[in-house]
Scaffold this motif. Structure first.
Motif, PDB file in Angstrom:
ATOM      1  N   LEU A 412      -7.015  19.293  -6.755  1.00  0.00           N
ATOM      2  CA  LEU A 412      -7.519  17.923  -6.822  1.00  0.00           C
ATOM      3  C   LEU A 412      -7.180  17.002  -7.954  1.00  0.00           C
ATOM      4  CD1 LEU A 412     -11.206  18.837  -6.039  1.00  0.00           C
ATOM      5  CD2 LEU A 412      -9.528  17.586  -4.583  1.00  0.00           C
ATOM      6  N   LEU A 413      -6.872  17.585  -9.108  1.00  0.00           N
ATOM      7  CA  LEU A 413      -6.287  16.995 -10.138  1.00  0.00           C
ATOM      8  C   LEU A 413      -4.966  16.320 -10.146  1.00  0.00           C
ATOM      9  CD1 LEU A 413      -7.619  19.299 -13.380  1.00  0.00           C
ATOM     10  CD2 LEU A 413      -7.698  16.499 -13.264  1.00  0.00           C
ATOM     11  N   ALA A 414      -4.021  17.279  -9.572  1.00  0.00           N
ATOM     12  CA  ALA A 414      -2.618  16.953  -9.129  1.00  0.00           C
ATOM     13  C   ALA A 414      -2.784  15.679  -8.107  1.00  0.00           C
ATOM     14  CB  ALA A 414      -1.877  18.194  -8.601  1.00  0.00           C
ATOM     15  N   GLU A 415      -3.471  16.005  -7.040  1.00  0.00           N
ATOM     16  CA  GLU A 415      -3.521  14.973  -5.717  1.00  0.00           C
ATOM     17  C   GLU A 415      -4.111  13.385  -6.593  1.00  0.00           C
ATOM     18  OE1 GLU A 415      -3.338  12.828  -2.291  1.00  0.00           O
ATOM     19  OE2 GLU A 415      -2.439  14.718  -3.194  1.00  0.00           O
ATOM     20  N   ALA A 416      -5.117  13.515  -7.596  1.00  0.00           N
ATOM     21  CA  ALA A 416      -5.677  12.411  -8.099  1.00  0.00           C
ATOM     22  C   ALA A 416      -4.793  11.626  -8.817  1.00  0.00           C
ATOM     23  CB  ALA A 416      -7.077  12.594  -9.002  1.00  0.00           C
ATOM     24  N   ARG A 417      -4.008  12.346  -9.606  1.00  0.00           N
ATOM     25  CA  ARG A 417      -2.759  11.940 -10.536  1.00  0.00           C
ATOM     26  C   ARG A 417      -1.654  11.166  -9.554  1.00  0.00           C
ATOM     27  NH1 ARG A 417      -3.449  16.938 -14.368  1.00  0.00           N
ATOM     28  NH2 ARG A 417      -4.756  15.792 -16.063  1.00  0.00           N
ATOM     29  N   ARG A 418      -1.457  11.875  -8.405  1.00  0.00           N
ATOM     30  CA  ARG A 418      -0.376  11.550  -7.704  1.00  0.00           C
ATOM     31  C   ARG A 418      -0.759  10.144  -7.165  1.00  0.00           C
ATOM     32  NH1 ARG A 418       0.630  10.909  -2.561  1.00  0.00           N
ATOM     33  NH2 ARG A 418      -1.164  11.476  -1.687  1.00  0.00           N
ATOM     34  N   ARG A 419      -2.082  10.113  -6.692  1.00  0.00           N
ATOM     35  CA  ARG A 419      -2.435   8.617  -6.265  1.00  0.00           C
ATOM     36  C   ARG A 419      -2.519   7.603  -7.180  1.00  0.00           C
ATOM     37  NH1 ARG A 419      -6.026   9.579  -0.994  1.00  0.00           N
ATOM     38  NH2 ARG A 419      -5.272  11.496  -0.370  1.00  0.00           N
ATOM     39  N   THR A 420      -2.996   8.077  -8.530  1.00  0.00           N
ATOM     40  CA  THR A 420      -2.820   7.055  -9.592  1.00  0.00           C
ATOM     41  C   THR A 420      -1.525   6.506  -9.740  1.00  0.00           C
ATOM     42  OG1 THR A 420      -4.994   8.092 -10.348  1.00  0.00           O
ATOM     43  CG2 THR A 420      -3.596   6.670 -11.835  1.00  0.00           C
ATOM     44  N   LEU A 421      -0.410   7.404  -9.841  1.00  0.00           N
ATOM     45  CA  LEU A 421       0.706   7.022  -9.938  1.00  0.00           C
ATOM     46  C   LEU A 421       1.516   6.092  -8.709  1.00  0.00           C
ATOM     47  CD1 LEU A 421       3.155   7.335 -12.080  1.00  0.00           C
ATOM     48  CD2 LEU A 421       3.894   9.022 -10.530  1.00  0.00           C
ATOM     49  N   ALA A 422       0.851   6.300  -7.673  1.00  0.00           N
ATOM     50  CA  ALA A 422       1.056   5.526  -6.392  1.00  0.00           C
ATOM     51  C   ALA A 422       0.335   4.331  -6.374  1.00  0.00           C
ATOM     52  CB  ALA A 422       1.394   6.292  -5.291  1.00  0.00           C
ATOM     53  N   GLN A 423      -0.704   4.202  -7.232  1.00  0.00           N
ATOM     54  CA  GLN A 423      -1.645   3.178  -7.259  1.00  0.00           C
ATOM     55  C   GLN A 423      -2.365   2.889  -5.745  1.00  0.00           C
ATOM     56  OE1 GLN A 423      -0.112  -0.534  -9.611  1.00  0.00           O
ATOM     57  NE2 GLN A 423       1.725   0.583  -8.872  1.00  0.00           N
ATOM     58  N   HIS A 424      -2.526   4.315  -5.068  1.00  0.00           N
ATOM     59  CA  HIS A 424      -3.081   4.188  -4.025  1.00  0.00           C
ATOM     60  C   HIS A 424      -4.648   3.648  -4.231  1.00  0.00           C
ATOM     61  CE1 HIS A 424      -4.396   5.675   0.036  1.00  0.00           C
ATOM     62  NE2 HIS A 424      -3.085   5.562   0.220  1.00  0.00           N
ATOM     63  N   ALA A 621       5.456  -0.486  -3.682  1.00  0.00           N
ATOM     64  CA  ALA A 621       5.223   0.019  -2.400  1.00  0.00           C
ATOM     65  C   ALA A 621       3.397   0.070  -2.410  1.00  0.00           C
ATOM     66  CB  ALA A 621       5.245   1.412  -2.289  1.00  0.00           C
ATOM     67  N   VAL A 622       3.170  -1.161  -2.843  1.00  0.00           N
ATOM     68  CA  VAL A 622       1.191  -1.468  -3.006  1.00  0.00           C
ATOM     69  C   VAL A 622       0.921  -2.543  -2.190  1.00  0.00           C
ATOM     70  CG1 VAL A 622       0.858  -0.019  -5.062  1.00  0.00           C
ATOM     71  CG2 VAL A 622       1.751  -2.248  -5.469  1.00  0.00           C
ATOM     72  N   PRO A 623       1.273  -2.575  -0.913  1.00  0.00           N
ATOM     73  CA  PRO A 623       1.010  -3.875  -0.260  1.00  0.00           C
ATOM     74  C   PRO A 623      -0.236  -4.304  -0.217  1.00  0.00           C
ATOM     75  CG  PRO A 623       1.428  -2.057   1.377  1.00  0.00           C
ATOM     76  CD  PRO A 623       1.938  -1.421  -0.024  1.00  0.00           C
ATOM     77  N   TRP A 624      -1.405  -3.431  -0.357  1.00  0.00           N
ATOM     78  CA  TRP A 624      -2.699  -3.932  -0.444  1.00  0.00           C
ATOM     79  C   TRP A 624      -3.006  -4.609  -1.636  1.00  0.00           C
ATOM     80  CZ3 TRP A 624      -0.794   1.096   0.160  1.00  0.00           C
ATOM     81  CH2 TRP A 624      -0.768   1.961  -1.077  1.00  0.00           C
ATOM     82  N   TYR A 625      -2.150  -4.651  -2.899  1.00  0.00           N
ATOM     83  CA  TYR A 625      -2.260  -5.586  -3.943  1.00  0.00           C
ATOM     84  C   TYR A 625      -1.683  -6.743  -3.844  1.00  0.00           C
ATOM     85  CZ  TYR A 625      -4.095  -1.418  -6.586  1.00  0.00           C
ATOM     86  OH  TYR A 625      -4.936  -0.467  -6.815  1.00  0.00           O
ATOM     87  N   ALA A 626      -0.718  -6.823  -2.886  1.00  0.00           N
ATOM     88  CA  ALA A 626      -0.022  -8.090  -2.545  1.00  0.00           C
ATOM     89  C   ALA A 626      -0.904  -9.253  -1.902  1.00  0.00           C
ATOM     90  CB  ALA A 626       1.037  -7.727  -1.797  1.00  0.00           C
ATOM     91  N   ALA A 627      -1.895  -8.782  -1.140  1.00  0.00           N
ATOM     92  CA  ALA A 627      -2.698  -9.592  -0.225  1.00  0.00           C
ATOM     93  C   ALA A 627      -3.026 -10.922  -1.232  1.00  0.00           C
ATOM     94  CB  ALA A 627      -3.744  -8.964   0.221  1.00  0.00           C
ATOM     95  N   LEU A 654      -3.557 -11.872   5.476  1.00  0.00           N
ATOM     96  CA  LEU A 654      -4.433 -10.971   6.404  1.00  0.00           C
ATOM     97  C   LEU A 654      -4.427  -9.701   6.787  1.00  0.00           C
ATOM     98  CD1 LEU A 654      -5.038 -14.315   8.381  1.00  0.00           C
ATOM     99  CD2 LEU A 654      -6.716 -13.496   7.215  1.00  0.00           C
ATOM    100  N   ASP A 655      -2.834  -9.442   6.975  1.00  0.00           N
ATOM    101  CA  ASP A 655      -2.466  -7.912   7.348  1.00  0.00           C
ATOM    102  C   ASP A 655      -3.219  -7.033   6.302  1.00  0.00           C
ATOM    103  OD1 ASP A 655      -1.693  -6.052   8.876  1.00  0.00           O
ATOM    104  OD2 ASP A 655       0.403  -6.242   8.129  1.00  0.00           O
ATOM    105  N   HIS A 656      -2.650  -7.534   4.874  1.00  0.00           N
ATOM    106  CA  HIS A 656      -2.616  -6.635   3.986  1.00  0.00           C
ATOM    107  C   HIS A 656      -3.779  -6.558   3.173  1.00  0.00           C
ATOM    108  CE1 HIS A 656       1.902  -7.274   3.724  1.00  0.00           C
ATOM    109  NE2 HIS A 656       1.601  -5.954   4.475  1.00  0.00           N
ATOM    110  N   GLY A 657      -4.811  -7.737   3.431  1.00  0.00           N
ATOM    111  CA  GLY A 657      -5.829  -7.858   2.633  1.00  0.00           C
ATOM    112  C   GLY A 657      -7.282  -7.610   3.608  1.00  0.00           C
TER     113      GLY A 657
END
Length: 996
Positions: A412-424, A621-627, A654-657
């Protein structure tokens, strides 16, 4: 009419009857009709009395008092039985015509015994057969009774007999017949067949005084059941505008209320109900009242279920009641009235139908209408800029960790860090899963892991600044203990930023400045990353951005902040390769700097920065922040006249946000997209769709009235261009109050202009003229007067179409003066010609004065041609002069009291027609000089001259002119032959045939 103390005569009463027949249906007309019946009785004139009784029935029938028709009608039948010779042909026709209305009124009144209703039907058939009329209306009335009783088998048989019977002058119009037939089909569950039956009315092929008003309302629920929501919305907008305020259309109003209750438009439905609430208690026709009561109960039940039980509902002449109280009243009244019908009918048909309607459930919780309804609450639930809900995989991982111990916790720690690095967006959920797993298993985390968990718990607690600040400081202590001074300083900076934005800006900013200095030192020593340093600097810049207006010198503070952000952007770009997340940090800085420059009026630089931010977010690769950046770019691009870029950015936002923007932000984006599409001339159907979405989201937002009104204006324009005039008029009428309150006068003028055009297309010329004049009165104060001139001219056209001659002439005179001032003689001439025609209709001297006015247009154009050197302008003016010659010829002919050769012609007609022929010849020559573009105008003038030659007895010349027209167009037809060519040939051949 005679004065108050003057005795009434039969003639004065007859004149009063004629006057009342032209009045608007309603209580005032009914009261006058009742008074006139009493006066007619005093004269002893039976023919006058029967005319008065017929007028009274007619007045009642189209109002909520239609139930009163039975008494005067029964009296008329007695008069017919006593002395049928008193009934002149028109009265006899009206008697038989009103027989149908009476039967329907009897069916709709539960106090009339069913046997009595049934006895009227054979009496109706006997009267019709004696008078030689078809039994078609009789079968229609029998069908209506069978339908009311729920006898579907009998109704089906009677429908066949009804439609098989001959149509004659006693038959209802086809539109009204289709109304009843389709309603029964829909009640039987065959919605497709019902809509097919109604199609000729819905398509405009058939209409009458009450159609398409009723069928538009009837079609709403069938369309919803079929999932054809767009059509249902259109029919609501079209139909409600026609039915509004009409007491004879209460069943239609009820169906519009029902539609609102079933489509998430409860606020709109409540407005309609409040406006027509008088019919809940005062409707004379019980079946119509039952329609309204049951629809109101459905709406009020929905409002109560949505949490608005205590909302006051204003009722006419009564203290406001709450939604819950009115629900109880209407539901009980509907049930009681339905029970009375069923007791009379010996069935449960009506109660079953009423119960089903009152229990209706929505087909959708959201069908935007484009017209604003009052908001039901002070603050509707809004979408906030929070991350999406945790992904299913993160939730499942947290649950699995409860059983899996430390091995699963490590995963879980590894997955959380992976997502944090990817700004998911699911990174926060992943850290919650880590914290939950550690608590459930009792696993001790090392200092660094514990610091990360605490830090992300602080991020989760941002809605509570005090708690978040405490957790950020605790995380900083844990990072310090774990030997990570850079992350510790970054955590304290986040705590300071939380303090600053929660109301303690000065204290928080002081701490931030100190921590930024500390991080600069740490970064220089290699103990803090560029991301940690730029994060603190960006936080400081955000706080300063919020305090600019409070600075002693806001402009100087903005200059300093601009320089600071440019330096920060350069620093971030310098370290871009160190961390994948630096790309999004660069985007964050670009967005903030772009917003600062946009506020200072530097739209081009702002757009460039927003575009850079969008590019960097996608690179990261963080299109959700581009909105947000895409939304700002769309706004800037539209303001810069770059609609294609604005469209692309708005669609992306509208698509990303999705799920990120609050209602006001959603409304703004959809509106930008609609305006961009309109500016590039794209499909107005999509323009309308996007503007409709904007109106919906503006309705959901606090303070969305101004933006919603602007969206309605864009929507109204798109619907106008789509020739959906009735929908456009409904939207624009709804927008006007908010436009006047929240927008500058240019938008108000545009709304009234478009609304006037819609109303003119809908043949409501009087109202169109009023809107054009109101818009013109605003525009007269502007520096440029072209809009003022156009609006005055349009007002003249509309008022002319309404037959308001004096008002139209004044508007044309106003337009003429403006056109002259603007140097537009061709437009001024058109206004003068219109005045000439009005003069012909309205002045006692008639033709001579009208010709003088027309001559003014001729002089105006002739002088302008002489003074104009530009070839294009001369061509336009010559075309107008040719048209003036042609209209002068028409004016001469129409203003002549007789034709050449008539017995009363003293030679004046001969001379007038010869003068007209001379003007027609001038028109032919003038159009000929303009070449091929004026071909159709030239041949029209030739045909006019040919008819004039014929009237003057110049048969040979008339034949020559007609043959010239035929030769001009040739003999061969092709698929490309236009309608005007075909029409001209037909007209020329018809003239030749007549002369032959």
């Amino acid at each position: 009419m005679t004065h108050e103390n003057t005795p009434y005569t039969a003639e004065s009463i007859r004149h009063a009857l004629w006057e009342n027949d032209s009045e608007t249906y309603g209580p005032a007309r009914n009261a006058r009709a009742e008074e006139l019946v009493g006066l007619a009785e005093t004269t002893g004139d039976r023919v006058l009395l029967l005319d008065a009784l017929l007028g009274l029935i007619d007045s009642y029938q189209f109002t909520s008092e239609s139930g009163k028709t039975l008494v005067p009608f029964a009296r008329l039948l007695r008069m017919w039985d006593e002395r049928p010779a008193d009934f002149h042909s028109r009265a006899l026709h009206r008697l038989h015509w009103q027989f149908k209305w009476i039967v329907y009124s009897l069916i709709g009144n539960p106090d009339i015994p069913l046997d009595a209703v049934r006895r009227w039907l054979p009496d109706m058939e006997r009267h019709y057969r004696v008078a030689g009329h078809s039994v078609r209306p009789v079968r229609a009335a029998e069908f209506h009774l069978a339908q009311h009783l729920g006898d579907d088998g009998l109704a089906a048989r009677l429908l066949t007999e009804w439609t098989a019977a001959d149509r004659d002058r006693m038959s209802d119009c086809l539109a009204c017949e289709l109304n009843e037939q389709g309603e029964w089909q829909a009640d039987c569950g065959d919605d497709e067949r019902a809509l097919a039956t109604w199609a000729p009315v819905l398509n405009g092929e058939q209409s009458c005084a009450e159609q398409p008003h009723l069928i538009l309302a009837l079609s709403l629920v069938p369309l919803l059941r079929l999932g054809r929501f767009d059509e249902a919305r259109r029919n609501h907008l079209r139909g409600y505008r026609l039915a509004r305020g009409n007491g004879s259309l209460v069943p239609a109003l009820a169906r519009h209320i029902e539609f609102c209750a079933l489509t998430g438009n409860e606020a709109r439905g409540l407005e309609i109900l409040a406006e027509h609430a008088a019919y809940l208690d005062n409707g004379e026709e019980p079946l119509s009242r039952l329609q309204l009561l049951s629809a109101a109960a459905l709406l009020l039940r929905r409002l109560t279920e949505l949490g608005h039980a205590d909302r006051p509902v204003p009722l006419p002449g009564d203290a406001p009641v709450t939604t819950e109280q009115l629900l109880a009243r209407t539901r009980d009244a509907a049930r009681d009235l339905a029970r009375r019908f069923d007791e009379r009918n010996g069935t449960d048909q009506v109660s079953t139908w009423v119960a089903a309607r009152m229990a209706g459930t929505p087909f959708t919780d959201r069908l935007p209408l484009g017209v604003r309804g009052a908001r039901l609450t002070a603050g509707s639930p809004a979408r906030t800029q929070s991350a999406p809900e945790p992904a299913q995989e993160a939730a499942e991982a947290g649950a699995a960790a409860a059983d899996g111990g430390s091995t699963d916790l490590a995963a879980l720690l590894a997955e959380a860090r992976r997502r944090t690095l990817a700004q998911h967006p699911d990174a926060r959920a992943a850290w919650r899963a880590v914290a939950g797993a550690a608590d459930r298993t009792g696993t001790a985390l090392d200092l660094s892991d514990r610091a990360e968990v605490t830090y992300h718990a602080a991020v989760d607690a941002l809605d509570d600044p005090e708690a978040a600040g405490t957790l950020f400081r605790r995380a900083a202590e844990q990072f310090e203990a774990a030997g990570d001074p850079g992350e510790a300083a970054a955590g304290r900076a986040r705590a300071a930023y939380t303090m600053a934005v929660s109301g303690r800006a000065e204290q928080g900013l002081a701490e931030l400045d100190a921590l930024c200095a500390e991080l600069r030192t740490l970064h220089a020593d290699g103990r803090a990353t560029a991301r940690q340093l730029t994060g603190a600097l960006l936080a400081s810049a955000r706080v300063r951005m919020g305090t600019l207006q409070a600075a002693p010198d806001p402009a100087a503070a903005a200059d300093a902040l601009t320089d600071e952000l440019r330096a920060l952007l350069a620093l971030a770009e310098e370290h871009r390769a160190e961390d994948p997340r630096m790309c999004s940090r660069i985007a964050d800085i670009s967005c903030l700097l772009g917003g600062l420059l946009a506020g200072r009026g530097d739209a081009p630089q702002a757009a460039e920065l927003f575009a850079r931010a969008v590019e960097r977010y996608h690179e990261a690769a963080v299109p959700w922040y581009a909105a947000e950046a895409e939304a700002r770019l769309a706004e800037a691009a539209l303001s810069l006249g770059r609609p294609q870029q604005a469209e692309q950015a708005a669609r992306a936002a509208l698509d990303h946000g999705a799920g990120l923007f609050e209602p006001l932000g959603c409304a703004h984006l959809h509106l930008i997209l609609a305006e961009s599409l309109a500016a590039t001339g794209q499909d107005d159907n999509e323009v309308a769709d996007q503007a409709l979405e904007a109106t919906h989201w503006a309705d959901q937002a606090d303070g969305g009235e101004g933006l919603g009104a602007w969206a309605q204006l864009v929507l109204g324009g798109a619907l106008l261009r789509l020739r959906r005039y009735d929908e456009s008029a409904s939207v624009l009428e709804s927008a006007l109050p908010a436009l006047e309150e929240h927008h500058h006068e240019g938008h108000v003028v545009q709304a009234r202009w478009w609304l006037g055009e819609c109303l003119a297309e809908l043949d409501d010329h009087r109202q169109a003229g009023e809107h054009f004049l109101l818009a013109a009165d605003i525009a007269k104060g502007w520096d440029g007067q072209r809009d003022h001139a156009v609006l005055a001219h349009l007002a003249g056209d509309a008022l002319n179409g309404a037959g308001l001659n004096e008002e139209a002439a004044a508007a044309y005179a106003r337009a003429e003066e403006l056109w002259r001032t603007l140097g537009r003689p061709q437009s001024a001439a058109r206004a003068v010609r219109a005045r000439a025609w009005i003069t012909l209709r309205t002045t006692g001297s008639g033709l001579p004065v009208a010709l003088d006015v027309m001559a003014t247009a001729e002089r105006l154009l002739t002088e302008a041609i002489a003074e104009t050197a530009d070839d294009g302008s001369r061509t336009t003016l010559r075309a107008e002069l040719a048209g003036t010659y042609r209209q002068t010829a028409e004016l001469l002919v129409r203003g002549c009291d007789s034709e050449p050769g008539d017995e009363d012609d003293d030679g004046t007609a001969q001379r007038t027609y010869e003068d007209a022929l001379g003007y027609a010849e001038q028109a032919i020559a003038a159009f000929a000089s303009l070449g091929e573009p004026a071909r159709h105008d030239r041949t029209a003038a030739q045909l006019m001259a040919a008819w004039l030659e014929s009237d003057l007895g110049h048969t040979s010349a008339a034949i020559t002119r007609a043959r010239t027209v035929l030769a001009d167009y040739g003999d061969e037809d092709s698929p490309d032959t236009d309608d005007t060519t075909k029409r001209r040939r037909t007209e020329a051949q018809a003239l030749l045939d007549t002369l032959a």
